[in-house]
Enzyme design. Sequence first.
Site, PDB file in Angstrom:
ATOM      1  CE  LYS A 175      -2.273   2.867   2.714  1.00 64.58           C
ATOM      2  NZ  LYS A 175      -2.198   3.938   1.715  1.00 64.58           N
ATOM      3  CD  GLU A 250      12.492   0.954  10.091  1.00 66.96           C
ATOM      4  OE1 GLU A 250      13.027   1.962  10.597  1.00 66.96           O
ATOM      5  OE2 GLU A 250      12.935  -0.186  10.239  1.00 66.96           O
ATOM      6  CB  CYS A 284      12.553   9.187   8.657  1.00 64.39           C
ATOM      7  SG  CYS A 284      13.494   8.158   7.551  1.00 64.39           S
ATOM      8  CD  GLU A 385       9.279  13.067  11.559  1.00 69.98           C
ATOM      9  OE1 GLU A 385       8.110  12.642  11.680  1.00 69.98           O
ATOM     10  OE2 GLU A 385      10.188  12.402  11.037  1.00 69.98           O
TER      11      GLU A 385
END
Length: 495
Positions: A175, A250, A284, A385
């Site tokens: 996906k 992750e 990331c 973040e």
Amino acid sequence: MNPKCPLYINGQFVETLEKQNIVNPSTGKVIAEVSMASTKEVELALSSARAAFDQGPWPQFSLIERKDFILKIAQGILDNAELLAALEMQNTGKPIKETTFMDIPSSAKTFEYTANNFIDFLEENEFNVSADAKAKLIPEPMGVVVLIVPWNYPLLIACWKLASALAAGNTVILKPSSLTPLTVFELAKIIHQAGLPAGVVNVINASGAKIGEQLCTDKRVDMISFTGSNEIGKQILQYSSKNVKKLTMELGGKSASLIFNDVDLDVAVNSALTSIFLNQGQMCTAMSRIFVQEGIYDNFLNSFVEKTKYIKLGLADNFETQMGPLISDAQRKKVMAYIDKAKAEGGKVLCGGKIPENAELKNGYFFEPTVLVDVGAHSHIFKEEVFGPVVLIHKFSGSDEAAILANSVDFGLAACIWSKDLYLAQELAKKLNAGTVWINTYGMFYNQLPYGGFKQSGFGKELGKEGFLEYIRIKNVILDQSLEGKPLVSYWYGF
Ligand code: NAD
């Protein structure tokens, strides 16, 4: 470009009634209309992947046969590299230079490396455990694996997961992010042409909010490999708890670069720029906090800010462009909101912090690379973040303080150390609570090395032998060959 982008289920390309427009973030223009899966197509993908695993030939193929298929996929990516690089550039806004030289060749390399190096780990291992008993450890595929991918490296992260999952003998449902499915749709065609049996790979593009629960709670799924935000990662942890699935996660990061007095200033500044502004900061592993030792702090800061001002923003299709647009207007608004909050908390913007005034860029989602100072360790932007081109620069005095600052957030994805004192750097690396520590380099991913985060950056690995083994379960078969007809356990009862 192919304006029709069907799903790929059970070896068939499937058009759906529900469509979604895909927008080029450089121009704001619609570039494709893609099919979106509903619960009906998710059900088809689930039953197809399950049947292909339980009845299909894929897990039973010899390792050599599987290897050949996987090498064909690698070759298919290389044969279509120009198209894939253009699609990834148009869909994500990544500069064409990056998609051409990084995303696409690295995607092919992952399939090639996995086929050539990891399949041998699937050999059974037999050994004696005592004078009478021997054991056989049998590596088996997990079964049906759901691979969920974010928008920042759509093809590359899909290939990291897919190469290992397939090589290990699993069947998969892939996906992509519904913002960036174009290269994954193209990958489905490559897989089809490579001749993989129907149902081994199923690609469904869909809104995660609509189909996520159905997909991730289904009993036919044995494992979920997720890359994305912490918010969605936590939802998937909940889904998977309903019937206990293996997970790899992750998640996000708030990584730190630690730059010592003894570095070559130009090298450190140039590398630090790349470590935050590559891919528009939407990485990331972005080094979004830079800590500089006090002896070079002023010089570093001046040089970093001056060079940031010269980063060339531009349309992603221009080979001269160094920074493209953010993925969407929503992402840009999120970045701007973080900067406003940082300012309200005492932070000072030294450059950037706004939408560029260049008329050529006015319809895209561009944002100037931004440098902030005077941001306290308790402010939101220090800990959370941003996922955009925004960096905080701070001073430190010694390596103990540097380690405390780097470790002071909930994430633990990666870190960088820049110093000529390699003993100090390696000792410091041991103290950092991060899954990857780069010393005097940044962003080097090797197919032979595992990559993954600590703390709230997730668990499990991608790449390397360790990443490959995530997609395998080990069956332990113990054979007692003592005393014909009188195995050891019978002595418990003495019959
Ligand atoms: P996201 O979490 O919004 O989406 C990731 C994927 O999850 C997408 O495919 C999305 O459609 C899907 N999804 C959304 N809701 C879902 C649900 N309820 N159930 C199942 N799937 C669902 O993340 P994003 O915005 O696409 O990507 C950015 C994030 O990814 C950042 O936080 C970044 O740090 C993280 N990321 C981490 C790594 C890593 O290796 N640690 C790599 C790249 C990106």
